[in-house]
Design a protein around this motif. Structure first.
Motif, PDB file in Angstrom:
ATOM      1  N   VAL A  97       0.831  -1.210   0.000  1.00 50.64           N
ATOM      2  CA  VAL A  97       0.000   0.000   0.000  1.00 50.64           C
ATOM      3  C   VAL A  97       0.861   1.254   0.000  1.00 50.64           C
ATOM      4  N   SER A  98       1.899   1.279   0.819  1.00 49.30           N
ATOM      5  CA  SER A  98       2.732   2.475   0.947  1.00 49.30           C
ATOM      6  C   SER A  98       3.503   2.769  -0.329  1.00 49.30           C
ATOM      7  N   VAL A  99       4.070   1.751  -0.948  1.00 50.14           N
ATOM      8  CA  VAL A  99       4.855   1.975  -2.165  1.00 50.14           C
ATOM      9  C   VAL A  99       3.965   2.474  -3.296  1.00 50.14           C
ATOM     10  N   ILE A 100       2.810   1.839  -3.491  1.00 47.07           N
ATOM     11  CA  ILE A 100       1.912   2.269  -4.564  1.00 47.07           C
ATOM     12  C   ILE A 100       1.437   3.696  -4.326  1.00 47.07           C
ATOM     13  N   SER A 101       1.039   4.002  -3.098  1.00 47.57           N
ATOM     14  CA  SER A 101       0.548   5.348  -2.793  1.00 47.57           C
ATOM     15  C   SER A 101       1.645   6.390  -2.982  1.00 47.57           C
ATOM     16  N   ALA A 102       2.854   6.092  -2.507  1.00 44.02           N
ATOM     17  CA  ALA A 102       3.956   7.044  -2.634  1.00 44.02           C
ATOM     18  C   ALA A 102       4.313   7.288  -4.094  1.00 44.02           C
ATOM     19  N   LEU A 103       4.366   6.244  -4.883  1.00 43.36           N
ATOM     20  CA  LEU A 103       4.687   6.404  -6.299  1.00 43.36           C
ATOM     21  C   LEU A 103       3.644   7.267  -7.002  1.00 43.36           C
ATOM     22  N   THR A 104       2.377   7.019  -6.699  1.00 42.29           N
ATOM     23  CA  THR A 104       1.320   7.800  -7.343  1.00 42.29           C
ATOM     24  C   THR A 104       1.383   9.260  -6.936  1.00 42.29           C
ATOM     25  N   VAL A 105       1.591   9.521  -5.647  1.00 43.60           N
ATOM     26  CA  VAL A 105       1.657  10.900  -5.166  1.00 43.60           C
ATOM     27  C   VAL A 105       2.843  11.643  -5.785  1.00 43.60           C
ATOM     28  N   VAL A 106       3.988  10.996  -5.858  1.00 47.40           N
ATOM     29  CA  VAL A 106       5.187  11.663  -6.376  1.00 47.40           C
ATOM     30  C   VAL A 106       5.068  11.937  -7.873  1.00 47.40           C
ATOM     31  N   VAL A 107       4.512  10.991  -8.630  1.00 43.80           N
ATOM     32  CA  VAL A 107       4.502  11.116 -10.093  1.00 43.80           C
ATOM     33  C   VAL A 107       3.320  11.949 -10.590  1.00 43.80           C
ATOM     34  N   VAL A 108       2.105  11.657 -10.100  1.00 46.38           N
ATOM     35  CA  VAL A 108       0.916  12.338 -10.642  1.00 46.38           C
ATOM     36  C   VAL A 108       0.093  13.053  -9.580  1.00 46.38           C
ATOM     37  N   GLY A 109       0.376  12.843  -8.300  1.00 45.11           N
ATOM     38  CA  GLY A 109      -0.420  13.432  -7.245  1.00 45.11           C
ATOM     39  C   GLY A 109      -1.484  12.467  -6.736  1.00 45.11           C
ATOM     40  N   ALA A 110      -2.122  12.822  -5.645  1.00 40.62           N
ATOM     41  CA  ALA A 110      -3.130  11.965  -5.035  1.00 40.62           C
ATOM     42  C   ALA A 110      -4.399  11.929  -5.879  1.00 40.62           C
ATOM     43  N   VAL A 111      -4.907  10.724  -6.112  1.00 44.30           N
ATOM     44  CA  VAL A 111      -6.156  10.529  -6.865  1.00 44.30           C
ATOM     45  C   VAL A 111      -7.144   9.848  -5.926  1.00 44.30           C
ATOM     46  N   PRO A 112      -8.203  10.540  -5.489  1.00 42.85           N
ATOM     47  CA  PRO A 112      -9.088   9.975  -4.481  1.00 42.85           C
ATOM     48  C   PRO A 112     -10.079   8.975  -5.054  1.00 42.85           C
ATOM     49  N   PHE A 113     -10.640   8.162  -4.166  1.00 45.23           N
ATOM     50  CA  PHE A 113     -11.797   7.296  -4.406  1.00 45.23           C
ATOM     51  C   PHE A 113     -11.519   6.067  -5.270  1.00 45.23           C
ATOM     52  N   VAL A 114     -10.405   6.001  -5.994  1.00 48.14           N
ATOM     53  CA  VAL A 114     -10.151   4.823  -6.824  1.00 48.14           C
ATOM     54  C   VAL A 114     -10.022   3.584  -5.943  1.00 48.14           C
TER      55      VAL A 114
END
Length: 325
Positions: free
Chosen positions: A236-253
């Motif tokens: 969970v942490s790696v996927i979330s961190a990668l998404t936040v760093v590259v494209v930003g937080a995307v809610p609700f998915v």
């Protein structure tokens, strides 16, 4: 425990693959600059635009959506609560705070180094959330996401204050608002690690399913509960961190995709994980396309569109009739 085997293609699987290919093709063709099939036949520069911008953007949307969907599925197994995902557990906020601190302390650090800092912060923040959430009464499932929203807001507010003090508010806004318009070739490739994490989640799907039964039951069945909790937290942490760093937080998915899938095919992560990845990727592509055409030629960030679409889907899941297979 079932043996690990390659999934068989079925009619629903083929239809899902065809739908994803159609959405990806539309994502390649929709934009301010015309790259219609007719132009692709006569203009080499159109192909350069496809490979430099449109294809990376499409792949980033697919990888981010699939990763967030599976991360939400794993998060719900860890917390034993269907209303939990990275944005309602403080994971995304912790990841944004981590990359902010890395930017302040090590401004010249490469993007992978900042991603490691974001992943470490997301791991710490999610661990604290789960430790507190497990103490909440299980008879009140709505308390867990409510606490997660408050917990994430506290982390986000503290990080925003630090960003304001250090004149990094604009950067912090990028990390907390998902947007694919800035994705180019050479700036999205870290998201392929999310695909690896999705594969790890599918490999450990049977054990994660047992984990969702609780500490006592899973320990009685011979599962190393602590080790599987650590593995789930890392995913969970790696996927979330990668998404936040590259494209930003995307809610609700991570909230909507797992609930849609598990209501139709059940809670077995072995079967639910591939479908959750497909629904997450498709939902992200659809919202990105809506954001591109609703105010054409201007764009609405996918995080804003997903916030509206995801909220409506979540309310439907919450109050609608449960699907029966």
């Amino acid at each position: 425990m079932t043996a690990l085997a390659a999934p068989r293609l079925s009619r629903p699987g083929l239809a899902a693959g065809a739908a994803l290919v159609l959405l990806a093709t539309l994502s390649l063709l929709v934009g301010v600059i015309d790259v219609s099939p007719a132009r692709l036949m006569r203009d080499p520069e159109a192909w350069e635009l496809i490979f430099a911008s449109r294809l990376p953007r499409t792949l980033a949307a697919i990888l981010a959506g699939a990763g967030l969907g599976v991360a939400g599925l794993v998060m719900q197994a860890l917390s034993r609560n269907r209303f939990v995902e990275s944005t309602t557990a403080g994971t995304d906020q912790s990841a944004a705070a981590g990359v902010l601190l890395m930017t302040i302390l090590f401004p010249a650090a490469a993007l992978p180094v900042k991603t490691l800092g974001a992943a470490a912060a997301a791991l710490a923040g999610t661990s604290v959330f789960l430790a507190i959430a497990q103490r909440l009464p299980p008879s009140q499932p709505y308390l867990v996401p409510l606490f997660g929203l408050i917990y994430g807001s506290v982390i986000g507010s503290a990080a925003l204050f630090v960003a304001w003090q250090t004149d990094l508010v604009q950067y912090f806004a990028v990390w907390t608002r998902g947007e694919f318009s800035g994705v180019l070739r050479g700036r999205y490739e870290l998201l392929w690690i999310s695909a690896v994490m999705v594969g790890v989640a599918w490999w450990a799907a049977d054990r994660l399913t047992i984990l969702s039964l609780g500490r006592d039951v899973s320990t009685g069945l011979g599962l190393d509960y602590a080790a599987m909790m650590r593995l789930g937290l890392v995913i969970v942490s790696v996927i979330s961190a990668l998404t936040v760093v590259v494209v930003g937080a995307v809610p609700f998915v991570g909230l909507v995709a797992p609930n849609l899938v598990t209501r139709l095919i059940g809670d077995d992560l072995r079967h639910a994980a591939p479908w959750t990845a497909f629904v997450g990727a498709s939902l992200t592509l659809v919202c990105d396309l809506i954001g591109r055409v609703i105010r054409f030629p201007y764009e609405i960030p996918v995080g804003v569109v997903m916030g509206v679409v995801g909220a409506l889907l979540f309310l439907w899941l919450l109050f609608g009739r449960r699907a029966r297979g």
